[in-house]
Each structure stands twice: as C-alpha cells, then as structure tokens.
Design an enzyme around this catalytic site. Structure first.
Site, PDB file in Angstrom:
ATOM      1  CE  LYS A  63      -0.279  -0.264   5.012  1.00  0.00           C
ATOM      2  NZ  LYS A  63      -0.947  -1.072   6.117  1.00  0.00           N
ATOM      3  CE1 TYR A 282      13.628  31.570   7.162  1.00  0.00           C
ATOM      4  CE2 TYR A 282      13.595  28.932   6.661  1.00  0.00           C
ATOM      5  CZ  TYR A 282      13.632  30.358   6.336  1.00  0.00           C
ATOM      6  OH  TYR A 282      13.107  30.616   5.030  1.00  0.00           O
TER       7      TYR A 282
HETATM    8  C1  LIG Z   1      -0.288  -2.272   6.826  1.00  0.00           C
HETATM    9  C2  LIG Z   1      -0.924  -3.326   7.083  1.00  0.00           C
HETATM   10  C3  LIG Z   1       0.114  -4.532   7.225  1.00  0.00           C
HETATM   11  C4  LIG Z   1       1.553  -4.618   7.132  1.00  0.00           C
HETATM   12  O1  LIG Z   1       1.807  -4.063   8.207  1.00  0.00           O
HETATM   13  P1  LIG Z   1       3.483  -3.847   8.562  1.00  0.00           P
HETATM   14  O2  LIG Z   1       3.827  -3.745  10.098  1.00  0.00           O
HETATM   15  O3  LIG Z   1       4.302  -2.878   7.598  1.00  0.00           O
HETATM   16  O4  LIG Z   1       4.342  -5.250   8.262  1.00  0.00           O
HETATM   17  C5  LIG Z   1      -0.728  -5.868   7.328  1.00  0.00           C
HETATM   18  N1  LIG Z   1      -2.114  -5.800   7.495  1.00  0.00           N
HETATM   19  C6  LIG Z   1      -3.043  -4.749   7.541  1.00  0.00           C
HETATM   20  C7  LIG Z   1      -4.491  -4.851   7.524  1.00  0.00           C
HETATM   21  C8  LIG Z   1      -2.208  -3.411   7.268  1.00  0.00           C
HETATM   22  O5  LIG Z   1      -3.076  -2.460   7.264  1.00  0.00           O
END
Ligand SMILES: *Cc1c(COP(=O)(O)O)cnc(C)c1O
Length: 396
Positions: A63, A282
């Site tokens: 994702k 800054y």
């Molecule tokens: C993002 C996600 C994962 C992956 O998690 P990691 O900690 O990056 O391995 C797995 N299952 C779901 C439902 C997620 O939203």
C-alpha cells in the site's frame, strides 16, 4: 531506470572496491539528493521472512506506493522473488497493481465502497470485507456469478477496520449472507505485535481463533511483519508483512535481522566558517559555540526530512557524524562539519543522510516518529535509483 545515474565507467556497480571514491552520480553533480532503493535487498527480505514461516505463505503489503518506495519497481521485484499475494489499501492502488502484475492475488484492504463491486471484478481484485454492509455489497454483486473471491476481516482488538464481534457472530448464525462468495481468506490485524510481551497479542490470537471457528473454512491471515516474529502460532496460512520487506526493524528493542533497503545521499552545496556568537538558520535556534564550519545540503521538510529533526538529526561523512544544527527548512539543512577534514567536507562531497551509519529507524527515532512515516514521506524531488544487480550500498 539504470542508465542515466550510472557513472560512465559503470563505477556505481562497485562501491565496495573503492568506497567513497567512485565519482558522484550526475544527480549530485546537479545539486540533487539521490535515493537509492535496493530491490535485491527487498527480494532478500521477502525470502528471509518466507523462510521464517511455519508452513504459511508469505504475502506482501505494498500500500501507499509500496511504503513510498515505488510500487512499479517494488511489486515486480517481489513477484520475481516468489510473492503471489499482495495487499493494497484502496481500489485505485489495486488497479495500478493489476496493471503491473497479471497473475497475483490482490487484496484491497479498505474494501468495496458502495457501487464499486463491478470494478473489483473487472480488475480481478479481492475486496477485504470489513463490515456487514461490505459483505452485503459484495454478496449482491456475486449473486449468480458463481463464487467471487473476497477476504473477510474480523476485528480482534484494533477497533479500526473489520467486523466487530457481534457482526462476526451474525455472520456465523446466517452463513447465507456469504452465498456465492468464495472466501479466499479470513484475516485480522494485530495492534501490538512489535511489543512481544504485550498481553493484547495473546488475546487477539484467542479472539481470532474463536471468530474463525464460527465462519466458513478459509485460509487465515493474522501476522504483519512483527507478527511473524511472535512465533508459529501467529502464522496461520498467509502472512502480510510490509515494513520488514523494506528493511524496517520489525520488533522494538531487538536487533534488526533484515537488510536495509534504502540509502539517501546528498551533495554539499556550500561550506562556511562560523564562530561564536553567530547563529544558524531560522529562529536562530542554534548558537555557534566556537570556531567551526557549517555545510548546507539540499534536503528539507519538503522532501520528507521532518522539521522535528531540527537540532536533533544526524548525517555522516565517511565514518564521521555530522549533526544537524539549526532548523530544517523547506529545501535545506545545515550540518556541523567542524570535525571533518576540510578536504572531505567541501562543496560537491556526498553526505549520507540515511544509510549504514544511520538507518531509517535511527532517523525516525530522532524525529520522534516511526520508520513507516519516514519512508512514506520520502520526497518526490529526489533522484531515485533502483540498481538491480549485486550493488547493495546499504549492506556494507
Ligand atoms: C499495513 C498493514 C499490514 C502490514 O503491516 P507491517 O507492520 O508494515 O508489516 C498488514 N496488515 C494490514 C491490515 C495492514 O493495514
């Protein structure tokens, strides 16, 4: 992606033979930072995680543009390493992934919004059904089509997505709600897997087993990256690692068994002599304590180098730590290079901002966040390189 950033003599292929001595890639010569994403390390991490699984398949969560590293490069590399099951957040990400991978099983974690079921079917995407409304949406579309696949997500303690316990119980009592739906997977998500001693882990495991018992038989999936390290009873049939594939440390307070996948380097734009009572940046938040030198580097919060790293972050020139002094600004940071020989801290010299001396997890800790946020914030302005060969600058 290979040609433009590779030195004319192919020198970038062999950093080991001449560490630090190969000519800077053209991006640096043009005053830009270079993000190197090591696809071989991502593939190696996939194989390493798969080898830890007790009889389960290893999937991949890609994702958010593969955690910011580039879906179109990462997904084919994972498929080539043997991955067959991919998880993505929403429909559009799923469609983009289907264009890259003709054969893979693609699960869309956010599920089908009302009216989108036909698009899921058209692109052969498996929705993750998160509540009874999504179950009804998909079942209505599946009716008469003979077994359209979906995953069912039951909530066991995250309180985010997934069927609450009562809805899972309703489904157990009324299995006809899933008529014509082929359950490719029943899943849940762990809230505290990166804390192995957290009592919620075992509670979620029990709740997941109980929920499965009432549902139609289907392959089960519970473990994210950290969940894989909780032990075989968490593995079930399919694991869903994301972070660990990209080299992040899966379990807090434990050494990281995975290979780092990225390296961020930037050229020095300018070096100046400073002395007390001058200030830097800054807000004049850094007061120069004594004679020294400041190097300015073209990376800032617009590139995902978080402003919270002001007066906190570190970078490296060779083995010498050069702290961020003054505030991070939009396009620039300032580093105290007083301890670096002038011949090494000169305009055009390369600074390691993320790499073997200072990992994404180190940077995230100094920024007060997690590696996930650093990766998914990595700027679009960097020159990105995806060496496929043995070059693996993050591992030496
Ligand atoms: C993002 C996600 C994962 C992956 O998690 P990691 O900690 O990056 O391995 C797995 N299952 C779901 C439902 C997620 O939203």
């Amino acid at each position: 992606m290979r040609s433009p950033d590779r030195g004319p003599r192919g020198a970038a292929r062999n950093p080991r033979s001449d560490p630090g001595g190969d000519p800077p890639p053209p991006a640096a010569a043009r005053g830009k930072a270079t993000l190197t994403i090591d696809l071989a390390a991502v593939a190696a991490n996939f194989r390493s995680l798969a080898s830890r699984l007790a009889g389960a398949r290893c999937g991949a969560v890609v994702k958010a543009d593969a955690y910011g590293l580039g879906l179109s490069e990462i997904a084919p590399a994972l498929a080539a390493a043997g991955c067959r099951d991919f998880f993505i957040a929403d429909l559009d990400e799923g469609i983009a992934l289907r264009r890259l991978l003709g054969e893979a099983a693609i699960y869309v974690l956010n599920g089908p919004a009302a009216g989108t079921a036909a698009e899921f079917e058209e692109h052969r995407l498996f929705p993750v059904l998160n509540d009874l409304t999504q179950v009804a949406e998909w079942a209505a579309h599946a009716r008469g089509r003979g077994g359209l696949s979906a995953a069912l997500h039951v909530d066991t303690g995250m309180s985010r997505l997934g069927l609450p316990a009562q809805e899972a119980a309703t489904l157990a009592r009324e299995p006809e709600r899933l008529a014509d739906v082929h359950l490719a997977c029943v899943m849940s998500h762990l809230a505290c897997a990166d804390e192995p001693d957290h009592p919620l882990n075992a509670r979620q495991l029990d709740a997941f087993r109980a929920a499965r018992a009432g549902l139609p038989t289907a392959p089960a999936s519970l473990a994210n990256s950290a969940g894989i390290f909780l032990g075989p009873e968490y593995h079930f049939d399919l694991a869903r690692p994301g972070a660990a594939l990209y080299g992040l440390r899966p379990v807090m307070e434990r050494p990281n068994p995975l290979a780092p996948a990225i390296r961020l380097e930037a050229p020095i734009l300018q070096v100046r002599d400073v002395d007390s009572p001058m200030t830097v940046g800054y807000g004049a938040t850094y007061q120069v304590p004594r004679r020294g030198r400041i190097a300015t580097v073209p990376v800032g919060y617009a590139d995902g180098y978080l402003r919270s790293l002001s007066n906190r972050g570190s970078a490296f020139i060779g083995d010498i730590r050069v702290p961020v002094v003054g505030r991070v600004s939009m396009d620039l940071i300032t580093l105290d290079v007083s301890d670096v020989p002038a011949a090494l801290a000169r305009p055009g010299a390369r600074v390691e901002l993320i790499g073997p001396h200072y990992t994404v997890d180190d940077l995230a800790a100094d920024a007060g966040t997690i590696g996930y946020e650093i990766l998914t914030s990595l700027g679009r302005r960097f020159s990105r390189r995806y060496p496929e060969g043995p070059e693996s600058p993050g591992t030496d």
